[in-house]
Design an enzyme around this catalytic site. Sequence first.
Site, PDB file in Angstrom:
ATOM      1  N   LYS A   1      46.357   7.619  55.095  1.00 37.17           N
ATOM      2  CA  LYS A   1      44.932   7.697  54.753  1.00 37.17           C
ATOM      3  C   LYS A   1      44.368   8.996  55.328  1.00 37.17           C
ATOM      4  CE  LYS A   1      44.437   2.661  54.926  1.00 37.17           C
ATOM      5  NZ  LYS A   1      43.592   2.075  53.886  1.00 37.17           N
TER       6      LYS A   1
ATOM      7  N   TYR B   1      65.876  18.553  63.472  1.00 39.81           N
ATOM      8  CA  TYR B   1      65.757  17.241  64.124  1.00 39.81           C
ATOM      9  C   TYR B   1      64.868  17.367  65.361  1.00 39.81           C
ATOM     10  CZ  TYR B   1      67.251  12.706  65.964  1.00 39.81           C
ATOM     11  OH  TYR B   1      67.280  11.422  66.419  1.00 39.81           O
TER      12      TYR B   1
ATOM     13  N   PHE C   1      50.140 -12.375  52.909  1.00 37.32           N
ATOM     14  CA  PHE C   1      49.562 -11.805  51.687  1.00 37.32           C
ATOM     15  C   PHE C   1      50.461 -10.752  51.055  1.00 37.32           C
ATOM     16  CE2 PHE C   1      48.440  -7.727  53.499  1.00 37.32           C
ATOM     17  CZ  PHE C   1      48.356  -8.015  54.849  1.00 37.32           C
TER      18      PHE C   1
ATOM     19  N   ASP D   1      41.190   3.576  66.284  1.00 36.89           N
ATOM     20  CA  ASP D   1      41.993   3.586  65.061  1.00 36.89           C
ATOM     21  C   ASP D   1      41.282   4.523  64.094  1.00 36.89           C
ATOM     22  OD1 ASP D   1      43.177   3.215  62.610  1.00 36.89           O
ATOM     23  OD2 ASP D   1      43.367   1.039  62.793  1.00 36.89           O
TER      24      ASP D   1
ATOM     25  N   PHE E   1      42.333  -5.342  61.987  1.00 36.13           N
ATOM     26  CA  PHE E   1      43.038  -5.034  60.750  1.00 36.13           C
ATOM     27  C   PHE E   1      44.325  -5.871  60.766  1.00 36.13           C
ATOM     28  CE2 PHE E   1      45.974  -2.716  58.005  1.00 36.13           C
ATOM     29  CZ  PHE E   1      45.253  -2.857  56.835  1.00 36.13           C
ATOM     30  N   THR E   2      44.817  -6.221  59.582  1.00 36.02           N
ATOM     31  CA  THR E   2      45.928  -7.181  59.495  1.00 36.02           C
ATOM     32  C   THR E   2      47.126  -6.798  60.366  1.00 36.02           C
ATOM     33  OG1 THR E   2      46.645  -5.994  57.521  1.00 36.02           O
ATOM     34  CG2 THR E   2      45.360  -7.995  57.163  1.00 36.02           C
TER      35      THR E   2
ATOM     36  N   ARG F   1      41.114  -9.572  49.925  1.00 32.96           N
ATOM     37  CA  ARG F   1      40.805  -9.407  51.346  1.00 32.96           C
ATOM     38  C   ARG F   1      39.947 -10.593  51.760  1.00 32.96           C
ATOM     39  NH1 ARG F   1      44.144  -5.424  53.758  1.00 32.96           N
ATOM     40  NH2 ARG F   1      45.284  -7.304  53.335  1.00 32.96           N
TER      41      ARG F   1
HETATM   42  N1  F0G Z   1      44.605   0.667  60.548  1.00 29.13           N
HETATM   43  C1  F0G Z   1      43.796   0.641  59.472  1.00 29.13           C
HETATM   44  C2  F0G Z   1      42.327   0.665  59.657  1.00 29.13           C
HETATM   45  C3  F0G Z   1      44.352   0.587  58.192  1.00 29.13           C
HETATM   46  O1  F0G Z   1      43.551   0.558  57.133  1.00 29.13           O
HETATM   47  C4  F0G Z   1      45.759   0.565  58.049  1.00 29.13           C
HETATM   48  C5  F0G Z   1      46.380   0.460  56.750  1.00 29.13           C
HETATM   49  C6  F0G Z   1      46.551   0.607  59.205  1.00 29.13           C
HETATM   50  C7  F0G Z   1      45.940   0.657  60.442  1.00 29.13           C
HETATM   51  C8  F0G Z   1      48.050   0.577  59.106  1.00 29.13           C
HETATM   52  O2  F0G Z   1      48.489   1.794  58.629  1.00 29.13           O
HETATM   53  O3  F0G Z   1      49.605   1.247  56.453  1.00 29.13           O
HETATM   54  O4  F0G Z   1      50.076   3.401  57.631  1.00 29.13           O
HETATM   55  O5  F0G Z   1      50.921   1.268  58.528  1.00 29.13           O
HETATM   56  N2  F0G Z   1      45.784   0.087  55.716  1.00 29.13           N
HETATM   57  C9  F0G Z   1      46.360  -0.009  54.388  1.00 29.13           C
HETATM   58  C10 F0G Z   1      45.347  -0.515  53.412  1.00 29.13           C
HETATM   59  C11 F0G Z   1      47.620  -0.788  54.347  1.00 29.13           C
HETATM   60  O6  F0G Z   1      45.729  -0.712  52.255  1.00 29.13           O
HETATM   61  O7  F0G Z   1      44.175  -0.680  53.750  1.00 29.13           O
HETATM   62  P1  F0G Z   1      49.846   1.928  57.753  1.00 29.13           P
END
Ligand code: F0G
Length: 481
Positions: free
Chosen positions: A265, A80, A454, A222, A132-133, A388
């Site tokens: 990623k 832990y 979405f 990021d 980003f979303t 998108r």
């Molecule tokens: N920033 C970027 C540029 C991303 O592409 C993503 C995730 C995140 C932050 C958030 O990271 O998913 O680990 O919480 N992109 C995924 C996609 C969801 O399908 O493009 P996460």
Amino acid sequence: MTKVKFFSGENIPLEMHKVRIVQKLNLPPVEQRLVAIKQAGCNTFLLQNRDVFMDMLTDSGVNAMSDNQLAAMMVADDAYAGSETFNRLHAKLKEIFGMEFFLPAHQGRAAEHIIAKTFVKPGDVVAMNFHFTTTKAHITQCGGTVEELVSDEGINTQSSCLFKGNMDLDKLQSCIQRNKGHMAFLRLEAGTNLIGGQPFSLENCRVATKLAHDNGILTVLDASLLQDNLHFIKTREAACAHMSIREIARALADCFDIVYFSARKLGFARGGGICVRDKALNDRMMELVPMFEGFLTYGGMSVREMEAITVGLDETMDEDIISQGPQFIRFMTDELIKRGIPVVTPAGGLGCHLNAREFLPHLQGNQYPAGALAAAIYIAGGIRGMERGTLSEQREPDGTEPMAAMELVRLAMPRRVFTLSQVMYAVDRIEWLFKNRHLIGGLRWVEEPGTLRFFFGKLEADSDWQEQLAAAFRRDFGDSL
Ligand code: F0G
């Protein structure tokens, strides 16, 4: 990067790995695909994986892992607190980014949550190349707003600009002037996701972050899609051609106070975290980690995943490995262009992006062309892409619906997952769809959630076009899948 020419002169991306673990795929017949997409509310996020042949939804958490990653998972130190696994990950991040502190988080958006909660106050502005979303959702939830300052070329779908993710420096300058005293931070997104996985240059990054620092503004990278951006800087930015991937990664990180990432990623595994240069900044965020993520030496990640990330980060410094994704995407993009299909150019990282507005010029914005095309691609090939476009945007607080700058369908290329013949299958089904595009109609909402709609919103076709499309497929392909 290893350079292998084909005697035939053909430009074929060559895999620099061999496949040793496989997963059987299922391709349901078109009639079943029609039922599945309807049950999923025409939302590819809601499809069951068992109904999907090629899962091109995302590259998040679904990249192929290497033998060395799998081996490292076996020696994870399960504790832990004070786990050696965490120390190894921390040391690797320090080696690559040169930042002293690391706060672990269970994935990228968890890092965004911590950063937004710490630095964004109501009325603040966050300047960025593009949102980003999940990033935007966290910032707006804290009462902040996002200003997108990407160069105009960034949202030009057909372009020859090699760095479409670059900040427009004049727009940044004016944003800083206008928002003196309430700029929370400047955020640059590597491999800018929503404009088609497009990179920024090291030069642009250096100037933009210097402008921010000269004005006392915090800088945040990021790095979720950093691997693609590193590849593009190496291959497209003449001044960096002599630098190693490692040197480019460090030169980029040197521009920032904070580097955060989704390890779903970056690092080919699952997790995330925040690297911080300065102790005072680190300490402001630190307390949120045990509250929302987990103790400071795991932050919601399993030790096995942390071991895999550590190895994956090293692999990210290997040009042969990180060039695979962009090369496959470029191949697919070129094949689609040959067939006259509208795609985002130049090919970026992350995936191949179809331009739904041009693919379906007969649809209005409020018929959600990108959503309709994503549903049609599933019907035509069992291929799961991601909308998108406007569906991926949020409504304004007054309920109005902004139309997205671009209507794209992303066909993500999880790294080292698909073979070239599978890519050709996708190209073939999209070509068939393009020839039958007049059959594709629009979508309308059935259930619309308020935030990140979405992900789990449900829609339906605005006519019987999906039945017509499935019938046309059956006529053209006979009893074939
Ligand atoms: N920033 C970027 C540029 C991303 O592409 C993503 C995730 C995140 C932050 C958030 O990271 O998913 O680990 O919480 N992109 C995924 C996609 C969801 O399908 O493009 P996460």
